[in-house]
Design a protein around this motif. Structure first.
Motif, PDB file in Angstrom:
ATOM      1  N   LEU A  59      -9.135  50.479  41.671  1.00  0.00           N
ATOM      2  CA  LEU A  59      -8.278  50.851  42.797  1.00  0.00           C
ATOM      3  C   LEU A  59      -8.441  49.875  43.956  1.00  0.00           C
ATOM      4  N   ILE A  60      -7.295  49.461  44.531  1.00  0.00           N
ATOM      5  CA  ILE A  60      -7.292  48.617  45.727  1.00  0.00           C
ATOM      6  C   ILE A  60      -7.212  49.513  46.960  1.00  0.00           C
ATOM      7  N   HIS A  61      -8.078  49.259  47.933  1.00  0.00           N
ATOM      8  CA  HIS A  61      -8.056  50.011  49.192  1.00  0.00           C
ATOM      9  C   HIS A  61      -7.257  49.212  50.216  1.00  0.00           C
ATOM     10  N   HIS A  62      -6.052  49.667  50.510  1.00  0.00           N
ATOM     11  CA  HIS A  62      -5.178  48.977  51.451  1.00  0.00           C
ATOM     12  C   HIS A  62      -5.447  49.444  52.868  1.00  0.00           C
ATOM     13  N   LYS A 107      -0.653  54.975  53.187  1.00  0.00           N
ATOM     14  CA  LYS A 107       0.143  56.204  53.351  1.00  0.00           C
ATOM     15  C   LYS A 107       1.579  56.024  52.862  1.00  0.00           C
ATOM     16  N   GLU A 108       2.079  54.808  52.975  1.00  0.00           N
ATOM     17  CA  GLU A 108       3.476  54.560  52.625  1.00  0.00           C
ATOM     18  C   GLU A 108       3.692  54.312  51.138  1.00  0.00           C
ATOM     19  N   LEU A 109       2.675  53.788  50.461  1.00  0.00           N
ATOM     20  CA  LEU A 109       2.831  53.514  49.034  1.00  0.00           C
ATOM     21  C   LEU A 109       2.943  54.814  48.249  1.00  0.00           C
ATOM     22  N   PRO A 110       3.830  54.876  47.273  1.00  0.00           N
ATOM     23  CA  PRO A 110       4.056  56.127  46.532  1.00  0.00           C
ATOM     24  C   PRO A 110       2.916  56.483  45.580  1.00  0.00           C
ATOM     25  N   SER A 111       2.099  55.510  45.184  1.00  0.00           N
ATOM     26  CA  SER A 111       0.996  55.791  44.269  1.00  0.00           C
ATOM     27  C   SER A 111      -0.084  54.730  44.434  1.00  0.00           C
ATOM     28  N   ALA A 112      -1.242  54.984  43.841  1.00  0.00           N
ATOM     29  CA  ALA A 112      -2.353  54.042  43.929  1.00  0.00           C
ATOM     30  C   ALA A 112      -2.016  52.762  43.167  1.00  0.00           C
ATOM     31  N   THR A 113      -2.604  51.648  43.605  1.00  0.00           N
ATOM     32  CA  THR A 113      -2.387  50.372  42.924  1.00  0.00           C
ATOM     33  C   THR A 113      -3.701  49.913  42.292  1.00  0.00           C
ATOM     34  N   LYS A 114      -3.650  49.639  40.991  1.00  0.00           N
ATOM     35  CA  LYS A 114      -4.834  49.228  40.235  1.00  0.00           C
ATOM     36  C   LYS A 114      -4.467  48.034  39.355  1.00  0.00           C
ATOM     37  N   PRO A 115      -4.652  46.807  39.857  1.00  0.00           N
ATOM     38  CA  PRO A 115      -4.336  45.623  39.046  1.00  0.00           C
ATOM     39  C   PRO A 115      -5.147  45.605  37.751  1.00  0.00           C
ATOM     40  N   ASP A 116      -4.614  44.914  36.746  1.00  0.00           N
ATOM     41  CA  ASP A 116      -5.333  44.809  35.476  1.00  0.00           C
ATOM     42  C   ASP A 116      -6.707  44.182  35.668  1.00  0.00           C
ATOM     43  N   ALA A 117      -6.798  43.142  36.493  1.00  0.00           N
ATOM     44  CA  ALA A 117      -8.084  42.492  36.737  1.00  0.00           C
ATOM     45  C   ALA A 117      -8.039  41.713  38.040  1.00  0.00           C
ATOM     46  N   ILE A 118      -9.218  41.574  38.655  1.00  0.00           N
ATOM     47  CA  ILE A 118      -9.375  40.781  39.869  1.00  0.00           C
ATOM     48  C   ILE A 118     -10.651  39.961  39.724  1.00  0.00           C
ATOM     49  N   CYS A 119     -10.578  38.684  40.054  1.00  0.00           N
ATOM     50  CA  CYS A 119     -11.760  37.814  40.041  1.00  0.00           C
ATOM     51  C   CYS A 119     -12.049  37.353  41.469  1.00  0.00           C
ATOM     52  N   GLY A 120     -13.328  37.145  41.755  1.00  0.00           N
ATOM     53  CA  GLY A 120     -13.705  36.693  43.094  1.00  0.00           C
ATOM     54  C   GLY A 120     -15.144  36.243  43.127  1.00  0.00           C
ATOM     55  N   LEU A 121     -15.647  36.020  44.342  1.00  0.00           N
ATOM     56  CA  LEU A 121     -17.035  35.611  44.517  1.00  0.00           C
ATOM     57  C   LEU A 121     -17.935  36.838  44.589  1.00  0.00           C
ATOM     58  N   ARG A 122     -19.036  36.786  43.859  1.00  0.00           N
ATOM     59  CA  ARG A 122     -20.045  37.837  43.927  1.00  0.00           C
ATOM     60  C   ARG A 122     -20.832  37.711  45.238  1.00  0.00           C
ATOM     61  N   PHE A 156       1.540  44.352  46.973  1.00  0.00           N
ATOM     62  CA  PHE A 156       0.643  44.832  48.025  1.00  0.00           C
ATOM     63  C   PHE A 156      -0.832  44.566  47.731  1.00  0.00           C
ATOM     64  N   PRO A 157      -1.290  44.601  46.469  1.00  0.00           N
ATOM     65  CA  PRO A 157      -2.660  44.149  46.209  1.00  0.00           C
ATOM     66  C   PRO A 157      -2.897  42.707  46.650  1.00  0.00           C
ATOM     67  N   VAL A 158      -1.938  41.804  46.345  1.00  0.00           N
ATOM     68  CA  VAL A 158      -2.099  40.407  46.769  1.00  0.00           C
ATOM     69  C   VAL A 158      -2.108  40.317  48.292  1.00  0.00           C
ATOM     70  N   ARG A 159      -1.219  41.051  48.939  1.00  0.00           N
ATOM     71  CA  ARG A 159      -1.182  41.045  50.405  1.00  0.00           C
ATOM     72  C   ARG A 159      -2.518  41.478  50.990  1.00  0.00           C
TER      73      ARG A 159
END
Length: 298
Positions: free
Chosen positions: A176-179, A185-200, A270-273
């Motif tokens: 789950l992405i925390h926006h 509040k405006e998004l109709p449902s939760a957004t959960k991308p297939d995968a996210i990579c980043g720095l540990r 919105f996840p990318v944003r």
């Protein structure tokens, strides 16, 4: 999870409201100047051909990992053939580990301290600053490891970190992405991308996050730590923290009802944003300490 038809209409309206635009493949003269070196590198890599890559013995001797890269490409091609006409999960399970393997691979031999692998196009820093000169000096000293593979078999992530070499990349799947609360509040449902990579959150990054950050802060906030000013992260802090997400993956099966990119665009908009906003906040906090200009990029 994909949006329903009603949810899709609502997200499309929100996309326009927040001016999120998908430009597609831009011609090079329209690339943002700040990202031009990265886009140029990606474009150059995309033009590499399998048959001409590391085609001579000398090339492989100078960069022994190139033979391994060709073998890796062969394996990925074979995996893709086996996934033909299969569903999204089969494709992802079969191909993603192969595509992303480099993010979890060792770079430096712990015995000889030379390169087990070296990037085809390395990071650059323009100008003649001290940082630029130091980077170039380090790159000029990089030589390929000549140790036998059997000799390196004992390398372990924990041992490598103990002597100062970190596996710096992490990943999250279906999380789950925390926006920002307003957007949430405006998004109709939760957004959960297939995968996210980043720095540990390695030791160095943890130290940076625990530094004081008084840039542009009111006087009574000047003793706050970086992670306190950053606020809630876009991803859960449970387990191994992912503090600088830079890659988002969203897949759709070729057999799905939607044959174009629109569902992927809407699900990732919105996840990318939110990930870009996280990078923007970090950038604003460090502008006073760095001479290098870098804009967010996911």
């Amino acid at each position: 999870m994909p949006f329903t038809a009603q949810e899709r209409k609502k997200v499309e309206r929100l996309r326009r409201k927040y001016r999120i635009e998908f430009r597609g493949e831009l011609p090079s003269h329209e690339w943002p100047d700040v990202h031009r070196p990265i886009f140029t590198a990606v474009d150059e890599l995309g033009k590499r051909q399998f048959d001409t890559y590391a085609a001579c013995t000398t090339a492989i001797e100078d960069a022994p990992w190139t033979a391994e890269i060709k073998k890796h490409a062969d394996e990925l091609s074979e995996r893709a053939k086996r996934c033909a006409r299969r569903n999204e999960s089969t494709w992802r399970f079969g191909c993603e580990p192969c595509v992303l393997a480099r993010l979890t691979s060792e770079v430096v031999c712990k015995f000889c301290r030379k390169r087990v692998w070296r990037s085809e196009i390395e990071a650059t820093s323009e100008g003649n600053s001290t940082i630029t000169e130091a980077l170039r000096a380090r790159q000029n000293k990089r030589n390929p490891c000549r140790c036998s593979r059997d000799f390196r078999i004992g390398d372990s992530p924990r041992r490598m970190e103990a002597i100062g070499l970190n596996w710096i990349f992490g990943h999250r799947e279906d999380e789950l992405i925390h926006h920002d609360p307003t957007i949430q509040k405006e998004l109709p449902s939760a957004t959960k991308p297939d995968a996210i990579c980043g720095l540990r959150q390695t030791r160095n990054i943890e130290n940076l996050l625990n530094d004081t950050a008084c840039i542009g802060r009111p006087e009574d906030d000047q003793d706050m730590l970086v992670h306190e000013i950053l606020g809630d992260p876009p991803l859960s802090e449970d387990g191994d923290p992912l503090v600088f997400p830079f890659l988002l993956l969203e897949a759709k099966s070729a057999k799905s009802a939607d044959s174009d990119w629109n569902p992927i665009k809407l699900q990732s908009a919105f996840p990318v944003r939110t990930l870009l906003c996280t990078q923007e906040l970090l950038k604003n906090m460090t502008e006073g300490h760095t001479k290098r200009h870098a804009d967010p990029l996911v």
